[in-house]
Design a protein around this motif. Structure first.
Motif, PDB file in Angstrom:
ATOM      1  N   ALA A   1       9.340  68.633 -43.324  1.00 15.77           N
ATOM      2  CA  ALA A   1       8.590  67.384 -43.488  1.00 15.77           C
ATOM      3  C   ALA A   1       8.418  67.045 -44.960  1.00 15.77           C
ATOM      4  CB  ALA A   1       7.229  67.491 -42.802  1.00 15.77           C
ATOM      5  N   ASN A   2       8.336  68.066 -45.806  1.00 19.34           N
ATOM      6  CA  ASN A   2       8.197  67.816 -47.242  1.00 19.34           C
ATOM      7  C   ASN A   2       9.478  67.240 -47.832  1.00 19.34           C
ATOM      8  OD1 ASN A   2       5.546  68.831 -47.293  1.00 19.34           O
ATOM      9  ND2 ASN A   2       6.301  70.930 -47.493  1.00 19.34           N
ATOM     10  N   ILE A   3      10.620  67.633 -47.299  1.00 18.82           N
ATOM     11  CA  ILE A   3      11.898  67.069 -47.740  1.00 18.82           C
ATOM     12  C   ILE A   3      12.036  65.634 -47.234  1.00 18.82           C
ATOM     13  CG2 ILE A   3      14.398  67.343 -47.732  1.00 18.82           C
ATOM     14  CD1 ILE A   3      12.955  69.625 -49.165  1.00 18.82           C
ATOM     15  N   PHE A   4      11.657  65.410 -45.973  1.00 19.30           N
ATOM     16  CA  PHE A   4      11.768  64.070 -45.385  1.00 19.30           C
ATOM     17  C   PHE A   4      10.816  63.072 -46.047  1.00 19.30           C
ATOM     18  CE2 PHE A   4      13.049  66.378 -41.270  1.00 19.30           C
ATOM     19  CZ  PHE A   4      14.393  66.353 -41.618  1.00 19.30           C
ATOM     20  N   ALA A   5       9.790  63.560 -46.724  1.00 17.60           N
ATOM     21  CA  ALA A   5       8.878  62.652 -47.437  1.00 17.60           C
ATOM     22  C   ALA A   5       9.569  61.961 -48.598  1.00 17.60           C
ATOM     23  CB  ALA A   5       7.655  63.422 -47.939  1.00 17.60           C
ATOM     24  N   VAL A   6      10.719  62.494 -49.025  1.00 20.14           N
ATOM     25  CA  VAL A   6      11.473  61.953 -50.158  1.00 20.14           C
ATOM     26  C   VAL A   6      12.872  61.508 -49.735  1.00 20.14           C
ATOM     27  CG1 VAL A   6      12.580  62.586 -52.355  1.00 20.14           C
ATOM     28  CG2 VAL A   6      10.185  63.218 -51.908  1.00 20.14           C
ATOM     29  N   HIS A   7      13.510  62.302 -48.867  1.00 20.59           N
ATOM     30  CA  HIS A   7      14.923  62.094 -48.566  1.00 20.59           C
ATOM     31  C   HIS A   7      15.140  61.558 -47.150  1.00 20.59           C
ATOM     32  CE1 HIS A   7      16.376  63.800 -52.302  1.00 20.59           C
ATOM     33  NE2 HIS A   7      15.512  64.785 -52.159  1.00 20.59           N
ATOM     34  N   ASP A   8      16.108  60.680 -47.032  1.00 22.45           N
ATOM     35  CA  ASP A   8      16.483  60.076 -45.764  1.00 22.45           C
ATOM     36  C   ASP A   8      16.874  61.159 -44.751  1.00 22.45           C
ATOM     37  OD1 ASP A   8      17.530  57.557 -44.244  1.00 22.45           O
ATOM     38  OD2 ASP A   8      19.205  58.987 -44.222  1.00 22.45           O
TER      39      ASP A   8
ATOM     40  N   ALA B   1       8.106  67.867 -54.791  1.00 23.96           N
ATOM     41  CA  ALA B   1       6.822  68.485 -55.143  1.00 23.96           C
ATOM     42  C   ALA B   1       5.776  67.434 -55.504  1.00 23.96           C
ATOM     43  CB  ALA B   1       7.018  69.465 -56.298  1.00 23.96           C
ATOM     44  N   ALA B   2       6.204  66.346 -56.152  1.00 23.31           N
ATOM     45  CA  ALA B   2       5.256  65.271 -56.489  1.00 23.31           C
ATOM     46  C   ALA B   2       4.657  64.677 -55.229  1.00 23.31           C
ATOM     47  CB  ALA B   2       5.962  64.194 -57.312  1.00 23.31           C
ATOM     48  N   ARG B   3       5.494  64.405 -54.239  1.00 27.71           N
ATOM     49  CA  ARG B   3       4.999  63.854 -52.981  1.00 27.71           C
ATOM     50  C   ARG B   3       4.107  64.857 -52.246  1.00 27.71           C
ATOM     51  NH1 ARG B   3       5.031  58.994 -54.113  1.00 27.71           N
ATOM     52  NH2 ARG B   3       6.785  57.662 -53.579  1.00 27.71           N
TER      53      ARG B   3
ATOM     54  N   LEU C   1      -3.870  66.617 -54.122  1.00 29.99           N
ATOM     55  CA  LEU C   1      -4.018  67.533 -55.251  1.00 29.99           C
ATOM     56  C   LEU C   1      -3.715  66.847 -56.579  1.00 29.99           C
ATOM     57  CD1 LEU C   1      -2.316  70.640 -53.624  1.00 29.99           C
ATOM     58  CD2 LEU C   1      -4.772  70.259 -53.969  1.00 29.99           C
ATOM     59  N   ALA C   2      -3.109  65.675 -56.513  1.00 27.29           N
ATOM     60  CA  ALA C   2      -2.851  64.852 -57.695  1.00 27.29           C
ATOM     61  C   ALA C   2      -2.704  63.412 -57.224  1.00 27.29           C
ATOM     62  CB  ALA C   2      -1.593  65.309 -58.420  1.00 27.29           C
TER      63      ALA C   2
ATOM     64  N   PRO D   1       3.835  52.822 -58.610  1.00 24.12           N
ATOM     65  CA  PRO D   1       3.071  53.043 -59.841  1.00 24.12           C
ATOM     66  C   PRO D   1       2.352  54.391 -59.895  1.00 24.12           C
ATOM     67  CG  PRO D   1       1.907  51.527 -58.396  1.00 24.12           C
ATOM     68  CD  PRO D   1       3.251  51.776 -57.770  1.00 24.12           C
ATOM     69  N   SER D   2       2.320  55.121 -58.781  1.00 27.23           N
ATOM     70  CA  SER D   2       1.608  56.405 -58.780  1.00 27.23           C
ATOM     71  C   SER D   2       2.448  57.536 -59.368  1.00 27.23           C
ATOM     72  CB  SER D   2       1.169  56.775 -57.358  1.00 27.23           C
ATOM     73  OG  SER D   2       2.281  57.158 -56.558  1.00 27.23           O
ATOM     74  N   VAL D   3       3.751  57.305 -59.571  1.00 25.97           N
ATOM     75  CA  VAL D   3       4.625  58.290 -60.218  1.00 25.97           C
ATOM     76  C   VAL D   3       5.390  57.568 -61.316  1.00 25.97           C
ATOM     77  CG1 VAL D   3       6.475  59.976 -59.964  1.00 25.97           C
ATOM     78  CG2 VAL D   3       4.858  59.620 -58.085  1.00 25.97           C
TER      79      VAL D   3
END
Length: 300
Positions: free
Chosen positions: A52-59, A138-140, A147-148, A172-174
């Protein structure tokens, strides 16, 4: 305590003569242990991430095609590495290493990933030796877990962080900052929030002047509560894929300035290593090792 992500799977055999220096991922920890900069307690082995952490960024379709090795020949060629299940597993684990390093950075101020810096990975494709964008993942993760909130990515690899720019375009958050060679790969660049393009032959004096004039003002403007630093050492004059003219001393001063700035402003920072392609492996290892040496000196 300085915590460093390292996993044996970071080091995989590639065809003889391949220009990607996989062996540096094994030699860097050995050098740090030999010097007494680190002990085994400083290293942690990341595991396979929650997808799920990968899917938060990648298709999702792209991720599944990677896992099934059903990318088209053109898509595979853009990545530039001979694809295998072990190599793809390695990419997943690198991303988890950066997630865990970000978590440690919140606790200790800084944490490192011996690998990572896979900034050419787009949301829906890989290129330039990169399949998943570890710092974007990691940012997502930081944001998802509250946490950030405001994140700054400082990308000082010689190549533009084109994948990172695409992933966070319009967000704008990153804030994405890339300082890179103007006439270097990727030749079709994306638009980061801030791009600084350097002419061929840029050396220590000009490089450091620009960085030192830019980063403090940028931090004051963005007001990040977390920084990701991509510390590629392909800015060296000896690098066969770079076109700048920085020395080992200049590269070390770059790292010192970034890390000291984060320390003084009490902004946690995760560091991924990025590129380094000098013909002599000792030059690559020593330049990367300087980043770890400085993190230990400044933060602990």
């Amino acid at each position: 305590m300085l915590k460093i992500a390292y996993h044996p799977i970071f080091v995989l055999p590639l065809p003889k003569g391949h220009r990607f220096p996989m062996e540096k991922y094994e030699l860097i920890p050995q050098q740090l242990l030999h010097e007494g900069i680190c002990t085994q307690e400083n290293f942690f082995e990341p595991k396979f991430p929650d997808e799920a952490n990968i899917f938060a960024v990648h298709d999702k379709h792209y991720v599944e095609a990677l896992k099934d090795q059903t990318l088209s020949p053109r898509e595979a060629r853009k990545i530039g590495l001979p694809l295998s299940k072990r190599l793809i597993e390695r990419e997943f684990i690198i991303s988890q290493g950066t997630i865990k390093a970000a978590e440690y950075a919140l606790k200790y101020g800084v944490a490192m990933n011996v690998a990572g810096g896979t900034h050419h990975a787009y949301s829906n494709m890989g290129e330039g030796f990169c399949m998943f964008n570890d710092q974007a993942v990691a940012a997502r993760w930081l944001q998802k877990n509250e946490l950030a909130e405001q994140i700054l990515i400082v990308d000082l690899d010689v190549h533009q962080g084109n994948g990172t720019a695409e992933i966070f375009a319009g967000d704008p958050s990153v804030f994405t900052f890339s300082m890179h060679g103007k006439n270097n790969y990727p030749f079709k660049k994306e638009r980061s929030d801030l791009d600084i393009e350097l002419e061929n032959g840029t050396g220590d004096e000009e490089y450091l002047r620009i960085l030192k004039n830019t980063l403090p003002k940028l931090i004051d403007r963005v007001k990040p509560d977390f920084i990701f630093y991509l510390s590629g050492v392909d800015i060296l004059a000896t690098d066969k894929l770079g076109k700048l003219d920085c020395t080992q001393a200049g590269c070390k001063e770059r790292d010192r300035f970034v890390l000291q700035t984060c320390h003084d402003l009490k902004i946690p920072v995760e560091v991924s290593m990025g590129g380094g392609y000098s013909p002599q492996i000792r030059n690559i290892v020593d330049a990367h090792a300087n980043t770890f040496r400085l993190a230990k000196e400044i933060f602990f």
